[in-house]
Structures are given as C-alpha cells and as structure tokens.
Design an enzyme around this catalytic site. Structure first.
Site, PDB file in Angstrom:
ATOM      1  N   HIS A  24      -8.784  65.706  -7.283  1.00  0.00           N
ATOM      2  CA  HIS A  24      -7.769  66.761  -7.149  1.00  0.00           C
ATOM      3  C   HIS A  24      -6.345  65.988  -7.335  1.00  0.00           C
ATOM      4  O   HIS A  24      -5.658  65.914  -6.340  1.00  0.00           O
ATOM      5  CB  HIS A  24      -7.893  67.378  -5.700  1.00  0.00           C
ATOM      6  CG  HIS A  24      -7.924  66.571  -4.492  1.00  0.00           C
ATOM      7  ND1 HIS A  24      -7.368  65.552  -4.168  1.00  0.00           N
ATOM      8  CD2 HIS A  24      -9.039  66.606  -3.566  1.00  0.00           C
ATOM      9  CE1 HIS A  24      -7.876  64.733  -3.127  1.00  0.00           C
ATOM     10  NE2 HIS A  24      -9.145  65.634  -2.688  1.00  0.00           N
ATOM     11  N   HIS A  78     -16.890  65.213   8.322  1.00  0.00           N
ATOM     12  CA  HIS A  78     -16.104  66.032   7.343  1.00  0.00           C
ATOM     13  C   HIS A  78     -16.597  66.992   6.514  1.00  0.00           C
ATOM     14  O   HIS A  78     -17.343  66.953   6.029  1.00  0.00           O
ATOM     15  CB  HIS A  78     -15.373  64.602   6.802  1.00  0.00           C
ATOM     16  CG  HIS A  78     -14.462  64.916   6.029  1.00  0.00           C
ATOM     17  ND1 HIS A  78     -13.200  66.085   6.402  1.00  0.00           N
ATOM     18  CD2 HIS A  78     -13.567  64.375   4.855  1.00  0.00           C
ATOM     19  CE1 HIS A  78     -12.228  66.255   5.636  1.00  0.00           C
ATOM     20  NE2 HIS A  78     -12.494  65.193   4.708  1.00  0.00           N
ATOM     21  N   GLU A  80     -14.848  68.451   4.082  1.00  0.00           N
ATOM     22  CA  GLU A  80     -14.436  68.496   2.710  1.00  0.00           C
ATOM     23  C   GLU A  80     -15.750  68.280   1.887  1.00  0.00           C
ATOM     24  O   GLU A  80     -16.596  67.588   1.970  1.00  0.00           O
ATOM     25  CB  GLU A  80     -13.477  67.496   2.387  1.00  0.00           C
ATOM     26  CG  GLU A  80     -12.509  67.901   1.070  1.00  0.00           C
ATOM     27  CD  GLU A  80     -11.173  66.897   0.656  1.00  0.00           C
ATOM     28  OE1 GLU A  80     -11.082  65.917   1.691  1.00  0.00           O
ATOM     29  OE2 GLU A  80     -10.930  67.187  -0.144  1.00  0.00           O
ATOM     30  N   ASP A  82     -16.445  67.045  -0.953  1.00  0.00           N
ATOM     31  CA  ASP A  82     -17.200  65.962  -1.512  1.00  0.00           C
ATOM     32  C   ASP A  82     -18.255  65.330  -0.462  1.00  0.00           C
ATOM     33  O   ASP A  82     -18.911  64.278  -0.891  1.00  0.00           O
ATOM     34  CB  ASP A  82     -16.000  64.715  -1.720  1.00  0.00           C
ATOM     35  CG  ASP A  82     -14.874  64.525  -0.907  1.00  0.00           C
ATOM     36  OD1 ASP A  82     -14.915  65.500  -0.085  1.00  0.00           O
ATOM     37  OD2 ASP A  82     -14.443  63.657  -0.841  1.00  0.00           O
ATOM     38  N   HIS A 144      -8.990  62.835   7.466  1.00  0.00           N
ATOM     39  CA  HIS A 144      -8.132  63.376   6.736  1.00  0.00           C
ATOM     40  C   HIS A 144      -7.768  64.811   6.875  1.00  0.00           C
ATOM     41  O   HIS A 144      -6.766  65.338   6.346  1.00  0.00           O
ATOM     42  CB  HIS A 144      -8.522  62.706   5.363  1.00  0.00           C
ATOM     43  CG  HIS A 144      -8.107  63.634   3.895  1.00  0.00           C
ATOM     44  ND1 HIS A 144      -8.994  64.232   2.923  1.00  0.00           N
ATOM     45  CD2 HIS A 144      -7.021  64.243   3.775  1.00  0.00           C
ATOM     46  CE1 HIS A 144      -8.449  64.703   2.185  1.00  0.00           C
ATOM     47  NE2 HIS A 144      -7.143  64.868   2.579  1.00  0.00           N
ATOM     48  N   ASP A 163     -13.684  59.188   5.590  1.00  0.00           N
ATOM     49  CA  ASP A 163     -12.652  59.095   4.787  1.00  0.00           C
ATOM     50  C   ASP A 163     -12.007  57.617   4.793  1.00  0.00           C
ATOM     51  O   ASP A 163     -11.480  57.053   4.015  1.00  0.00           O
ATOM     52  CB  ASP A 163     -11.776  60.110   4.618  1.00  0.00           C
ATOM     53  CG  ASP A 163     -12.021  61.034   3.550  1.00  0.00           C
ATOM     54  OD1 ASP A 163     -13.046  60.805   2.731  1.00  0.00           O
ATOM     55  OD2 ASP A 163     -11.720  62.459   3.663  1.00  0.00           O
ATOM     56  N   TYR A 191      -6.198  54.522  -2.403  1.00  0.00           N
ATOM     57  CA  TYR A 191      -6.702  55.556  -1.637  1.00  0.00           C
ATOM     58  C   TYR A 191      -5.977  55.962  -0.338  1.00  0.00           C
ATOM     59  O   TYR A 191      -5.616  56.819  -0.089  1.00  0.00           O
ATOM     60  CB  TYR A 191      -8.062  55.064  -1.210  1.00  0.00           C
ATOM     61  CG  TYR A 191      -8.939  56.021  -0.509  1.00  0.00           C
ATOM     62  CD1 TYR A 191      -9.881  56.789  -1.474  1.00  0.00           C
ATOM     63  CD2 TYR A 191      -8.826  56.182   0.944  1.00  0.00           C
ATOM     64  CE1 TYR A 191     -10.544  57.585  -0.607  1.00  0.00           C
ATOM     65  CE2 TYR A 191      -9.584  56.934   1.492  1.00  0.00           C
ATOM     66  CZ  TYR A 191     -10.864  57.849   0.681  1.00  0.00           C
ATOM     67  OH  TYR A 191     -11.411  58.729   1.337  1.00  0.00           O
ATOM     68  N   HIS A 222     -16.638  56.617   0.836  1.00  0.00           N
ATOM     69  CA  HIS A 222     -16.371  56.331  -0.624  1.00  0.00           C
ATOM     70  C   HIS A 222     -16.294  54.943  -0.802  1.00  0.00           C
ATOM     71  O   HIS A 222     -15.650  54.166   0.082  1.00  0.00           O
ATOM     72  CB  HIS A 222     -14.827  56.941  -0.976  1.00  0.00           C
ATOM     73  CG  HIS A 222     -14.902  58.421  -0.998  1.00  0.00           C
ATOM     74  ND1 HIS A 222     -15.470  59.271  -1.777  1.00  0.00           N
ATOM     75  CD2 HIS A 222     -14.096  59.308  -0.126  1.00  0.00           C
ATOM     76  CE1 HIS A 222     -15.367  60.507  -1.664  1.00  0.00           C
ATOM     77  NE2 HIS A 222     -14.348  60.445  -0.354  1.00  0.00           N
TER      78      HIS A 222
HETATM   79 FE1  FEO Z   1     -11.487  64.200   2.775  1.00  0.00          FE
HETATM   80 FE2  FEO Z   1     -13.564  62.236   0.840  1.00  0.00          FE
HETATM   81  O1  FEO Z   1     -12.931  63.824   1.662  1.00  0.00           O
END
Ligand code: FEO
Length: 386
Positions: A24, A78, A80, A82, A144, A163, A191, A222
């Site tokens: 993104h 989370h 989101e 991903d 996040h 995150d 990041y 991640h």
């Molecule tokens: Fe806020 Fe890795 O997603």
C-alpha cells in the site's frame, strides 16, 4: 513447505512473499513475510493467518505438523487483510475452530468477511487455557488499527507482537541472529517510520504494559523473529516512538530546471559547515518510504519545491501529504524553492510544516536561476540560524 520450530511445540507456519514491492504505497524492496504461528497443545491454536493469496502456503506448512482441520482456536491479533486474509479458506477446513479476538477485532472481521463465525472476545489481561499452557492477551489499539492486540505465551516467554516489531523482509532465515543486524534494524526502522510512526503515544503505552513480561522471543507478524536482539529492538522502539531525534537533517526536493536542486545544495552546505549530518534526497530518485526512514531520526526536515502553476510541484505535494499523515513530532522545518514569478510554493511548504507543529527556520527562495553569490549568501545566512 516446511514449518519452522520456535520451541518444542510452537512453530512458524507463515508465508514468504518474495516479490511484493508495493505494500500500500510502501516500497518493500526486500519483500515481506506474513507470519502465522502454531501452538500444539491439548487445544491446537493458530495465531493469525496470512494474506489471502498465500493461504495455501500456510496450510501446507501447518499440515507438516498437524491436520489443519484439528485447529481449535484461531487467534486474530489484527484484522488487516495481510493477517486475516487466510481466515475464510482456513475456516472451510477447520470448521470447528473458534476465533479469539478483541471486540473491535470481531467487529472488523465481520465487516471484512460477512461470516457468521464462532467468536470468543478477549480483553486486556484475559487468558485462554490451551491445556498444558495458557495464552494471555493485551489490547494494543492503534498499533496499527483500533483492533490490534498482542498475545503472550508465558510458558515459552514468547510475545506475539503482530505489527509491532515487524519488518518487511523476505528471507529463508526466521531468526534475527541469522541475518546482518544492521539490515534488520534498517528494515525495522523503515517499517516503523512508514506504518507505526503516527501511533507513537500508543506504542509507548503498549511498551509500558509489556514491560513487566519476561520475553525470550518476540514473534511479529512480518519478518524475522527476535530472540537475540530483544533488548535492542525494544530500545529502538522507545526511541522512535518518543520522536527522539539526532542533530541531523534530511533535505528533500524536486526540481524543474535545476534551480531548486542548487538551493538544496546550498542548504546542504550550511549544515555541512556546521558539522551537522545531512542527507540530500531528490523525490525524482528516491521513494517516499525510503525518505521517511531518514526522517525518523532527523531533527531538521528541509523541503524544497519549485512553484508550478501557483502551487507545489506534484511530487513535493505528494511527499508532504505522506509526511503529514505519518505525523513526526518535535522537528524543525525549512522550506525552500525557486520560482519564475509567483513563488507560492515555499509558503505552501511552510503551511504544511505549521500544520505538523514544526518549528520553522527562515525560508529560502530564489527567482529563476540563483547565482553563485546568491547560493553563498543563502548558505551563510542559514549557517547563522543553525
Ligand atoms: Fe496492519 Fe501487517 O497489518
């Protein structure tokens, strides 16, 4: 596709996205990973899933340890996509699995997937009994999204930070001590600068809440798992989240015919003369997400734009929008730019700096093409202000 052991009964079963370069808008030049973790106890528990198009990879890794149909709990730290994108396909296999998440997590997952799944809502300090061990939860809103939480496995002293503490970094190694430390910290910093920076206050709160925990591993969602440099990454987070800067400048600009570029060099010379480290970054040659990595530690943010059609040069306008959204605090701003007749760009840069709450240095302007004398006097004047 293999699972990777963290400890006797805890496995990494995520996915490696070798080719993602645009996350993104963030240039992920080293790719990324979506980390999911499997705990094998009386209750089989999966922590987070992966991006939808990597679900098969996750399922294959889980299957190396246990039949995915046997999963009892799916922890959603989370919403989101991903991290939740693999949920619909996983739920087709693990039909009895209950989703354990925060209240905001449940609301978010319902809005994303419109499924009538079985949920268990957890709050700050709640624990989930897995059999031989338990898993506890801490809500970390805005690190996040509003739904974020982290999970902690006290028996193994593993913090699943989601995150927080992540890096966009694809590699076949899973642990921090298997890779060059400087590269890891650089990716963790990038990041933080591009994803977590606006939520510094919430990060500080989360760090405070987690400070009493004994941690032997931080397993983020991640990148690599921190097992050796835990203290180091926590200290870096404290520094970045509190907007602690160094006496350093980042000089960002774009140029139509080279005049604003000349001003950028004159600005650089002033910092250089005062012994202040400065980085010069043209928006034509640098990605805004890489510029943010420099911004995070820089006390001085200098932005130069030519005036185009009574306004900002588009690349500069775009960078300023990005910068303002990421909300670095406690900075000093310097606006500069060349112009033909109107000269509005510098005021517009200053306006954004003011909206960001930056202290301002006197702006620098030059009509058409600055002469060598002009540039020298700009450098000298600025030197006096530093
Ligand atoms: Fe806020 Fe890795 O997603």
């Amino acid at each position: 596709m293999e699972a990777v052991k963290l400890t006797e009964d805890v496995y990494w079963v995520g996915a490696i996205d070798w080719n993602v370069r645009n996350f993104h808008g963030y240039l992920t030049q080293r790719g990324s990973t979506y980390n999911a973790y499997l705990i094998v106890d009386e209750k089989i528990t999966l922590i987070d899933t992966v991006k939808e198009n990597h679900t098969e990879e996750m399922l294959q890794r889980i299957a190396k340890v246990i039949d995915p149909a046997k999963i009892d709990y799916i922890i959603s730290n989370h919403v989101e996509m991903d991290h939740s994108g693999g949920l619909p396909a996983l739920k087709e296999v693990a039909t009895e699995a209950q989703i354990v998440t925060s209240a905001k997590g449940k609301a978010g997952l319902e809005m994303h997937y419109q499924q009538d799944w079985d949920y268990q809502i957890v709050d700050n300090g709640d624990s989930l009994d897995l059999g031989q061990r338990s898993l506890s939860f801490a809500l970390t809103p805005m690190v996040h999204w509003p739904d974020n939480m982290v999970s902690y496995l006290p028996s193994e002293k593993i913090l699943f930070g989601n995150d927080a503490f992540g890096q966009h970094f694809a590699d076949w190694h899973r642990f921090d001590d298997q890779l060059p430390y400087e590269i890891l910290i650089e990716e963790a910093k990038k990041y933080f600068a591009n994803i977590v920076l606006p939520y510094g206050r919430q990060v500080m709160k989360a760090l405070e809440a987690l400070s009493g925990l004994e941690i032997e591993m931080i397993a983020p969602s991640h990148g690599v798992i921190w097992r050796t440099y835990i203290q180091e990454i926590i200290e870096e987070y404290q520094k970045w989240a509190s907007n602690e800067t160094e006496e350093k400048a980042v000089i960002v600009y774009d140029s139509m015919w080279g005049s604003t570029e000349k001003l950028a060099q004159a600005v650089y010379s002033a910092f250089d003369a005062q012994g202040i480290k400065a980085t010069v970054m043209s928006l034509n040659d640098n990605h805004i997400s890489d510029i943010m990595t420099e911004v995070i530690e820089a006390e001085y943010i200098c932005v130069g734009s030519p005036t185009l059609n009574n306004g900002l040069f588009p690349t500069v306008a775009s960078f300023l929008t990005y910068l303002k959204g990421l909300a670095p605090q406690d900075r000093v701003g310097l606006a500069f730019g060349s112009y033909g007749w109107g000269g509005q760009s510098v005021k517009q840069v200053e306006k954004v700096f003011t909206e960001c709450g930056f202290e301002l240095l006197d702006s620098v302007k030059a009509q058409y093409i600055p002469t060598a004398d002009d540039l020298e006097s700009i450098t000298n004047k600025l030197k006096g202000e530093l």
